[in-house]
Design an enzyme around this catalytic site. Sequence first.
Site, PDB file in Angstrom:
ATOM      1  N   HIS A 126       0.997  -0.778  -0.220  1.00  0.00           N
ATOM      2  CA  HIS A 126       0.032  -0.096   0.331  1.00  0.00           C
ATOM      3  C   HIS A 126       1.274   1.397  -0.123  1.00  0.00           C
ATOM      4  CE1 HIS A 126      -2.903   2.996   1.901  1.00  0.00           C
ATOM      5  NE2 HIS A 126      -3.758   2.035   1.850  1.00  0.00           N
ATOM      6  N   ASP A 201       3.064  -3.629   8.084  1.00  0.00           N
ATOM      7  CA  ASP A 201       2.047  -3.442   8.077  1.00  0.00           C
ATOM      8  C   ASP A 201       1.009  -4.073   8.417  1.00  0.00           C
ATOM      9  OD1 ASP A 201      -0.268  -1.921   7.124  1.00  0.00           O
ATOM     10  OD2 ASP A 201       0.727  -1.632   4.758  1.00  0.00           O
ATOM     11  N   GLN A 204      -4.721  -4.863   7.618  1.00  0.00           N
ATOM     12  CA  GLN A 204      -5.257  -5.856   6.887  1.00  0.00           C
ATOM     13  C   GLN A 204      -5.111  -7.008   7.762  1.00  0.00           C
ATOM     14  OE1 GLN A 204      -7.653  -4.734   4.875  1.00  0.00           O
ATOM     15  NE2 GLN A 204      -6.957  -3.171   4.287  1.00  0.00           N
ATOM     16  N   LYS A 227      -9.484  -0.052  11.240  1.00  0.00           N
ATOM     17  CA  LYS A 227     -10.220  -1.353  10.297  1.00  0.00           C
ATOM     18  C   LYS A 227     -11.052  -2.188  10.800  1.00  0.00           C
ATOM     19  CE  LYS A 227      -7.004   0.043   6.771  1.00  0.00           C
ATOM     20  NZ  LYS A 227      -7.888   0.131   5.506  1.00  0.00           N
ATOM     21  N   CYS A 367      -5.073   2.315  -3.757  1.00  0.00           N
ATOM     22  CA  CYS A 367      -3.545   2.862  -3.044  1.00  0.00           C
ATOM     23  C   CYS A 367      -2.195   2.003  -3.092  1.00  0.00           C
ATOM     24  CB  CYS A 367      -4.240   3.331  -1.336  1.00  0.00           C
ATOM     25  SG  CYS A 367      -5.003   4.892  -0.935  1.00  0.00           S
TER      26      CYS A 367
HETATM   27  N1  C6P Z   1      -6.093   0.270   3.126  1.00  0.00           N
HETATM   28  C1  C6P Z   1      -8.240   0.446   0.897  1.00  0.00           C
HETATM   29  O1  C6P Z   1      -8.954   0.577   1.029  1.00  0.00           O
HETATM   30  P1  C6P Z   1      -4.792   4.232   7.071  1.00  0.00           P
HETATM   31  O2  C6P Z   1      -5.430   5.415   5.984  1.00  0.00           O
HETATM   32  O3  C6P Z   1      -2.976   4.931   7.420  1.00  0.00           O
HETATM   33  O4  C6P Z   1      -5.999   3.608   8.216  1.00  0.00           O
HETATM   34  O5  C6P Z   1      -4.568   2.629   6.235  1.00  0.00           O
HETATM   35  C2  C6P Z   1      -3.510   2.851   5.125  1.00  0.00           C
HETATM   36  C3  C6P Z   1      -3.101   1.606   4.843  1.00  0.00           C
HETATM   37  C4  C6P Z   1      -2.523   1.576   5.121  1.00  0.00           C
HETATM   38  N2  C6P Z   1      -1.758  -0.348   4.264  1.00  0.00           N
HETATM   39  C5  C6P Z   1      -2.249  -1.399   4.340  1.00  0.00           C
HETATM   40  C6  C6P Z   1      -2.096  -2.310   3.580  1.00  0.00           C
HETATM   41  C7  C6P Z   1      -3.613  -0.490   4.149  1.00  0.00           C
HETATM   42  O6  C6P Z   1      -4.781  -1.599   3.231  1.00  0.00           O
HETATM   43  C8  C6P Z   1      -4.077   0.706   4.546  1.00  0.00           C
HETATM   44  C9  C6P Z   1      -5.740   1.056   3.896  1.00  0.00           C
HETATM   45  C10 C6P Z   1      -7.191   0.530   2.260  1.00  0.00           C
HETATM   46  O7  C6P Z   1      -7.371  -0.951   1.165  1.00  0.00           O
HETATM   47  C11 C6P Z   1      -7.671   2.640   2.714  1.00  0.00           C
HETATM   48  S1  C6P Z   1      -6.861   3.049   1.033  1.00  0.00           S
END
Ligand code: C6P
Length: 410
Positions: A126, A201, A204, A227, A367
């Site tokens: 991401h 990271d 997910q 999430k 993203c």
């Molecule tokens: N992905 C998706 O629809 P934040 O925005 O900081 O809470 O999370 C960022 C992020 C980082 N790593 C991974 C693997 C992610 O999937 C995400 C967020 C969302 O896939 C929003 S773009």
Amino acid sequence: MKDVFEFGSRVREDFPLLKRQVRGKPLVYLDSAATAQKPIQVIEAVKNFYEKFNANVHRGVYSIAEEATAAYEEAREKVARFINARSPREIVFTRNATEAINLVMYSWGLSNVRRGDVLLTTEMEHHSNLVPWQNLSKLKGAELKFVGFNEEGFLRLEELDNYKDVRLFAFTFASNVLGTINPVRELVKYAKEAGAVTVVDAAQAVPHMPVDVQQLGCDFMAFSGHKMLGPMGIGVLYGKERLLEEMEPFMVGGEMVKAVDFRGSEWNEIPWKFEAGTPNVEGALGLAAAIDYLERIGMDAVRKHEVKLTEYALDTLIRIDGFTYYGPSSPEQRCGLVSFNLRGIHPHDLAALLDEDGIAIRAGHHCAMPLHSRLGIAASARISFYIYNIPSEVDFLAESLKKIKRVLEA
Ligand code: C6P
């Protein structure tokens, strides 16, 4: 599928938003990878804070301020237990996973990375776990290298042999596009041999499966509250105590200092050294309520539900002519999301047409633009599940997709 239906149906009762209609149809929410819906217990926890003991934390000596401080620090302890950190000192509250990764980039990266060092990441990241490392390599003159992935969406582990001396290895636990669950323990073991600090990271992963940081052995891990049924604006950085102790603060100002005079300041202890200014107390309390909720269900049960739904979705959708999906074919090796394309229809058009049937899915690059360019596509459509989804929602989706195809191909 009866058990999956019953499990999801029971859980849904707690989610007020899932009772609403969209365009006159029951909402089918298939975008939990973007953000999860919130159970009443989380909404109540936030409301309760504002109604009963709203006060700033770590400051007041009066009763409600002490209650707020205690609740905030209990939330930290809960997060620590949830991922099996050794101590709450290893849990830093941030705004989200992105901020947690930026914290490592600035606080650890700026003082530990030198010109020519190798920073390793993967081609399935991401942007939040890619752009910070691009930035760090630019700031410090380090080299950014990538581990690729194969046709099935698995990392090409053999490529790790090319990198024997690495300063930092940042990788995703589970891909938000391919769904691939990476072999985190194996990757951490490799990193240790290569001398690298690891940043996982887990945005997910932590919401969807049991995660034990001690068992994984990683140095840092980032995830977001929103999430995992929690509120927006609260995230977590897990960091090994020794590393956090050695690091410089991320942001400076109130709260993160022990003593200040006109010339300089002495930093507070960890984790408060990394939490400048008034923190997101309602967010931390909501996250604690979300963890209670998930623990009552059990993370093994959460995972099992999503594996079964994913299996059902793949079996059902693959029968639609022109349907292509990305990532591993085995539901056991992926998290509960499926990115796909339907021949001849742009994912954005698909998402807009599905919305007419009350079905919410994500479309675009999620993203992860470099990942999509590796797949040779500009965009994909994506469905993602959580504990409240039920198999009949997959059936609705399949029927709606077939209808869209019939209309567009007529
Ligand atoms: N992905 C998706 O629809 P934040 O925005 O900081 O809470 O999370 C960022 C992020 C980082 N790593 C991974 C693997 C992610 O999937 C995400 C967020 C969302 O896939 C929003 S773009």
